[in-house]
Each structure stands twice: as C-alpha cells, then as structure tokens.
Design a protein around this motif. Sequence first.
Motif, PDB file in Angstrom:
ATOM      1  N   GLU A   1      22.982  32.983 -34.515  1.00  0.00           N
ATOM      2  CA  GLU A   1      22.141  33.618 -33.503  1.00  0.00           C
ATOM      3  C   GLU A   1      20.949  32.731 -33.175  1.00  0.00           C
ATOM      4  O   GLU A   1      20.458  31.974 -34.022  1.00  0.00           O
ATOM      5  N   VAL A   2      20.484  32.849 -31.959  1.00  0.00           N
ATOM      6  CA  VAL A   2      19.255  32.182 -31.538  1.00  0.00           C
ATOM      7  C   VAL A   2      18.091  33.091 -31.899  1.00  0.00           C
ATOM      8  O   VAL A   2      18.097  34.285 -31.555  1.00  0.00           O
ATOM      9  N   ALA A   3      17.118  32.567 -32.585  1.00  0.00           N
ATOM     10  CA  ALA A   3      15.959  33.376 -32.980  1.00  0.00           C
ATOM     11  C   ALA A   3      15.302  33.987 -31.748  1.00  0.00           C
ATOM     12  O   ALA A   3      15.000  33.282 -30.775  1.00  0.00           O
ATOM     13  N   GLY A   4      15.099  35.284 -31.788  1.00  0.00           N
ATOM     14  CA  GLY A   4      14.475  35.980 -30.674  1.00  0.00           C
ATOM     15  C   GLY A   4      15.429  36.316 -29.547  1.00  0.00           C
ATOM     16  O   GLY A   4      15.023  36.899 -28.541  1.00  0.00           O
ATOM     17  N   ASP A   5      16.709  35.961 -29.695  1.00  0.00           N
ATOM     18  CA  ASP A   5      17.706  36.246 -28.653  1.00  0.00           C
ATOM     19  C   ASP A   5      18.985  36.728 -29.341  1.00  0.00           C
ATOM     20  O   ASP A   5      20.042  36.113 -29.233  1.00  0.00           O
ATOM     21  N   GLU A   6      18.843  37.853 -30.042  1.00  0.00           N
ATOM     22  CA  GLU A   6      19.939  38.348 -30.864  1.00  0.00           C
ATOM     23  C   GLU A   6      21.118  38.826 -30.007  1.00  0.00           C
ATOM     24  O   GLU A   6      20.970  39.161 -28.840  1.00  0.00           O
ATOM     25  N   VAL A   7      22.275  38.872 -30.643  1.00  0.00           N
ATOM     26  CA  VAL A   7      23.491  39.331 -29.973  1.00  0.00           C
ATOM     27  C   VAL A   7      23.350  40.800 -29.595  1.00  0.00           C
ATOM     28  O   VAL A   7      22.935  41.630 -30.403  1.00  0.00           O
ATOM     29  N   ASP A   8      23.672  41.109 -28.353  1.00  0.00           N
ATOM     30  CA  ASP A   8      23.590  42.473 -27.834  1.00  0.00           C
ATOM     31  C   ASP A   8      24.995  42.882 -27.396  1.00  0.00           C
ATOM     32  O   ASP A   8      25.603  42.234 -26.545  1.00  0.00           O
ATOM     33  N   PHE A   9      25.518  43.970 -27.967  1.00  0.00           N
ATOM     34  CA  PHE A   9      26.883  44.396 -27.672  1.00  0.00           C
ATOM     35  C   PHE A   9      26.969  45.413 -26.535  1.00  0.00           C
ATOM     36  O   PHE A   9      28.001  46.070 -26.373  1.00  0.00           O
ATOM     37  N   ALA A  10      25.923  45.520 -25.733  1.00  0.00           N
ATOM     38  CA  ALA A  10      25.989  46.393 -24.553  1.00  0.00           C
ATOM     39  C   ALA A  10      27.039  45.850 -23.587  1.00  0.00           C
ATOM     40  O   ALA A  10      27.223  44.645 -23.456  1.00  0.00           O
ATOM     41  N   GLU A  11      27.731  46.772 -22.905  1.00  0.00           N
ATOM     42  CA  GLU A  11      28.832  46.400 -22.028  1.00  0.00           C
ATOM     43  C   GLU A  11      28.450  46.548 -20.553  1.00  0.00           C
ATOM     44  O   GLU A  11      27.588  47.349 -20.198  1.00  0.00           O
ATOM     45  N   ARG A  12      29.115  45.752 -19.719  1.00  0.00           N
ATOM     46  CA  ARG A  12      28.974  45.891 -18.265  1.00  0.00           C
ATOM     47  C   ARG A  12      30.345  45.741 -17.640  1.00  0.00           C
ATOM     48  O   ARG A  12      31.098  44.824 -17.967  1.00  0.00           O
ATOM     49  N   LEU A  13      30.664  46.667 -16.734  1.00  0.00           N
ATOM     50  CA  LEU A  13      31.980  46.646 -16.097  1.00  0.00           C
ATOM     51  C   LEU A  13      31.975  45.754 -14.865  1.00  0.00           C
ATOM     52  O   LEU A  13      31.218  45.982 -13.923  1.00  0.00           O
ATOM     53  N   GLU A  14      32.798  44.720 -14.900  1.00  0.00           N
ATOM     54  CA  GLU A  14      33.086  43.915 -13.719  1.00  0.00           C
ATOM     55  C   GLU A  14      34.606  43.960 -13.544  1.00  0.00           C
ATOM     56  O   GLU A  14      35.179  45.028 -13.618  1.00  0.00           O
ATOM     57  N   PHE A  15      35.262  42.832 -13.250  1.00  0.00           N
ATOM     58  CA  PHE A  15      36.734  42.867 -13.238  1.00  0.00           C
ATOM     59  C   PHE A  15      37.238  43.223 -14.629  1.00  0.00           C
ATOM     60  O   PHE A  15      38.180  43.987 -14.801  1.00  0.00           O
ATOM     61  N   THR A  16      36.590  42.660 -15.655  1.00  0.00           N
ATOM     62  CA  THR A  16      36.813  43.050 -17.036  1.00  0.00           C
ATOM     63  C   THR A  16      35.525  43.671 -17.568  1.00  0.00           C
ATOM     64  O   THR A  16      34.493  43.663 -16.892  1.00  0.00           O
ATOM     65  N   THR A  17      35.571  44.199 -18.786  1.00  0.00           N
ATOM     66  CA  THR A  17      34.361  44.746 -19.408  1.00  0.00           C
ATOM     67  C   THR A  17      33.704  43.631 -20.199  1.00  0.00           C
ATOM     68  O   THR A  17      34.182  43.251 -21.276  1.00  0.00           O
TER      69      THR A  17
END
Length: 215
Positions: free
Chosen positions: A185-201
């Motif tokens: 991980e990049v310090a201060g830019d942690e992995v976020d598992f929020a989803e967004r629907l486009e052609f795929t999720t």
Amino acid sequence: MVSLCSEFLSAGTDTTATALQWIMAELVKNPSIQSKLHDEIKSKTSDGDDHDEITEDDARNNLPYLKAVILEGLRKHPPMHLLLPHKAAEDVEVGGYLIPKGATVNFMVAEMGRDEKEWEKPTEFIPERFMAGDGDGEGVDVTGSREIRMMPFGAGRRICAALSVAMLHLEYFVANMVKEFEWKEVAGDEVDFAERLEFTTIMAKPLRVRLIKRA
C-alpha cells in the motif's frame, strides 16, 4: 457491426482487467496471502535454471494456490454483477416462486458468491477455501456442471466462450507480477474496496501501489 466489435473488445479486455485489479488489490491488502503465493511460485519454479517468467504450463499445472487466489478473487469480485438477461420460455416454479412465461430473468452473480448460506465468512478473502481438504470451496466448478455456487462466467449453454483463456490470463499475469514485485500500500492512500458500476463493476478508487523489486 460496430456494436458487435465494441462488445467483443470490451468483453474480452475490460472483464479481465477489472478482475486483475480486484485480485491485486486483495493481495496488497492481505500481505500474508501475497507472501504465501510468492513462496509457492518460488518453490515450484526453482528448477536450477534461470526461470525468467512463469510459463503457461506452470500456471496451468504447477501452482494450486495461485488458482485458489484467482477463484477467490472471482468469487468475491466478479467483474459482472449481472449476466446478460434471459427470458422464461414457459411458466416455471423456482424455490416456491412462479416465474411467468416471457419474464426477464437476471442472475445476481455477486450475491451468489457472497451468500453466507453457501460460503463461510463470505466477505473475507480466503483462497484456502478452494484448496483440497481446506474449505467450503473445495471442488467448486465455475462452469456449473455439478452445482452453481458461483458463476463469474455464467453457466450452461451460454457460458463465456473465453473461460479458459480468461483463467489462463489471470493466472499468468498475477503469477508474474507477484514473482517480480512485492506489492504494498501507498502510505496515506490505502486500498478502498468501494465499487462503481461501469461496463464492469470496477474499483471506485483505482488501485495505487508501491512496487518493490524482489531480489
């Protein structure tokens, strides 16, 4: 023709790219799993020669934990949360519900893979569930030929024609990227598992990582 070409290119690239990003995000967030995968890659490919990359044969035949990581990624983060809709050809009863003739039917792919009635700790990333003798995913067949507990490629006569190619690509890319680099991980830019629907999720916040070249 334009629509068919667009569908071919999108279905053949977006789905794999989306799945790859989700899987790598899970490996970044779960360093112990990434380390275990790297140990398998290192042990199974140390043949005394200069093994520059993981080959197709390695990915297909030599790395069971790698395959488990890919399957767990597809269970938890299927690129398509809905498949192409189907239409009921006749009245049919399913689970006590009447599906009338002509009704549009959608299969909730993501919900299947996250169903707590079928999967132990479905919100957690646990590749071991797909290892022989280890968990509730042992023997799961993504083609649906025996039972359908997850269907990231669909099932039946209209299953994705590129299933084998997609699995090979994911195994090949993940194996070689983990072999060459440690993903952090990049310090201060942690992995976020929020989803967004486009052609795929996709990941609402695209994955950013710090790569460390392995010795």
